[in-house]
Design an enzyme around this catalytic site. Structure first.
Site, short mmCIF file in Angstrom:
data_model
loop_
_atom_site.label_atom_id
_atom_site.label_comp_id
_atom_site.label_asym_id
_atom_site.label_seq_id
_atom_site.Cartn_x
_atom_site.Cartn_y
_atom_site.Cartn_z
N ASP A 329 35.38 47.69 26.87
CA ASP A 329 34.01 47.28 26.60
C ASP A 329 33.90 45.77 26.80
OD1 ASP A 329 31.29 48.11 25.29
OD2 ASP A 329 31.89 46.24 24.30
N GLU A 373 28.11 48.83 29.76
CA GLU A 373 29.19 47.87 29.99
C GLU A 373 30.55 48.43 29.61
OE1 GLU A 373 27.47 46.92 25.88
OE2 GLU A 373 26.79 47.64 27.83
#
Length: 455
Positions: A329, A373
């Site tokens: 992440d 993301e």
């Protein structure tokens, strides 16, 4: 009138058939000239008057444009026109026929003049050959205006051949009946031109066999013309040996050039088909690639990740090997997007994918965009220790790039939070459990301050 009908049909029809109709019209004009000459001599048709050589020649020459129309390139296979070599060979035939069969010039006329029977046989053979060639074209043609041409022309040629045979066999037939028969083929041709529906489309003939026979037919008429040159030239008297040899040589050379170019066209057409197939295959590969890739970053998409994870889980279970997952992440990515804008955020994601891809050295390792993301990595045949090393390499590589992010609390650069999990499918568990564990590990890494790895 029949010639004018052909010209009108060609003018109103598809442009690819215009030349054929014009050639047929030219043949009918030659016939009309011969008929006008004989009518002027005799006032009515009489087979005995057909020995007038000047006008007989036009009845023979009318078949040359018909042959050219039958030997014109088949547009369905994309071949170039060969009217100039065919026309040149036909011109040699016309000259030789005029000199050898119909001319009374000193030194050129035949030793034995043509009789009425000889002349009738020449016309009968010519008519039957033209009718057979046109019928063969008709059988090989696909639906469209080309087929219409061959249908109308075949009917005219067969009826004309039958009329000639009847008139040659029954020389004492009453003049009114003889005149009616003489005009019948042209009246029927004119009727067909007037009432046969015109087609403005064409369909490509399919099948290798059809194309092969079509190649033969495309060259059959020029072969006949070339043979005609050789036969007529062989009868030339010895004192004209130079003209004799020159006529044969030119005809053979022209036919050789025509055949070579025609074969080149077929070869080029075959290459174009191959290139089209290759382009289609490449397009399919690209479509397949686009279907499994993320449009923004170029990494594999979530759907392909799920499919690959299922396959690798089964493979690891059979081979009794470990299977590891890494979940990545991007830290504070929402803040980066808000501060720098979405175009910068997209560029950051692409840069991260390029960097992470260089870390994965093995061909079976897979990087996918899991969502937003988040990125996921499948490492077949890798245990937890090996996966931790790969994860650390990833985290350190992104941090070393020093991509600016003023909203990040980790040195104002873009960093990663990474979760790692590994399992032995042969021992037990499910791939969903493995996904849950790696997701939990990522959550711990984020909750413990980010820019770190948890397993």
């Amino acid at each position: 009138m029949a010639a004018l009908g052909c010209l009108q049909r060609g003018f109103n029809g598809p442009i690819e058939t215009r030349r054929s109709w014009n050639l047929i019209a030219a043949g009918l004009v030659l016939w009309a000239v011969g008929q006008a000459g004989l009518s002027y001599l005799s006032g009515a048709f009489d087979l005995r008057q057909m020995l007038a050589p000047t006008w007989n020649f036009f009845f023979f020459a009318y078949g040359i444009p018909i042959i050219l129309a039958l030997s014109s390139a088949n547009e369905n296979v994309g071949l170039r026109s060969f009217l100039w070599p065919d026309g040149a060979i036909a011109a040699i035939v016309v000259v030789l026929a005029n000199l050898q069969l119909f001319s009374s010039a000193p030194g050129w006329s035949r030793l034995v003049p043509l009789s009425v029977t000889d002349l009738g046989n020449i016309y009968n053979i010519q008519n039957v050959l033209l009718a057979c060639a046109c019928t063969l074209r008709l059988l090989l043609s696909s639906r469209g205006e080309k087929r219409t041409i061959y249908s109308i022309l075949s009917g005219f040629l067969w009826i004309n051949a039958l009329v000639w045979a009847i008139l040659s066999s029954f020389k004492e037939m009453p003049v009114p009946i003889r005149n009616a028969l003489w005009e019948l083929p042209f009246l029927l041709l004119l009727t067909a031109l007037a009432f046969w529906p015109q087609s403005h489309g064409s369909k490509v003939a399919k099948g290798t066999g059809i194309l092969t026979v079509g190649f033969l037919v495309d060259n059959l008429s020029p072969v006949l013309l070339t043979i005609g040159v050789i036969i007529l030239a062989s009868e030339i008297k010895r004192e004209h040996i130079v003209f004799k040899v020159l006529s044969m040589t030119i005809a053979v050379v022209l036919f050789g050039i025509r055949t070579a170019i025609r074969q080149s066209d077929y070869f080029r057409g075959h290459l174009q088909i191959v290139e089209s197939q290759q382009a289609l295959e490449e397009a399919n590969v690209q479509l397949t690639r686009d279907a499994v890739r993320d449009g923004l970053t170029g990494a594999y998409n979530r759907r392909y990740f799920d499919q690959t994870l299922t396959e690798e889980w089964k493979r690891a279970s059979r081979a009794q090997q470990p299977l590891s997952l890494i979940m990545v992440d991007v830290d504070h990515f929402k803040s980066l997007n808000d501060h720098y804008g979405h175009p910068t955020g997209d560029a950051v994601l692409r840069a991260i994918v390029r960097t992470l891809t260089t870390v994965l050295r093995r061909p079976n390792d897979l990087l996918a965009r899991y969502g937003g993301e988040e990125f996921a990595v499948i490492l077949p045949g890798t245990d937890l220790k090996g996966a931790m090393l790969v994860a650390e390499h990833m985290r350190a590589s992104i941090e070393a790039r020093e991509i600016p992010n003023d909203r990040s609390g980790s040195g104002r650069v873009v960093t990663l939070s990474v979760g790692v999990a590994s399992d032995q499918p042969a021992i037990g568990g499910t791939q969903q459990e493995l996904l849950d564990r790696v997701d939990s590990a990522l959550y711990r890494a984020k909750s413990q301050g980010r820019n770190r790895i948890c397993s």
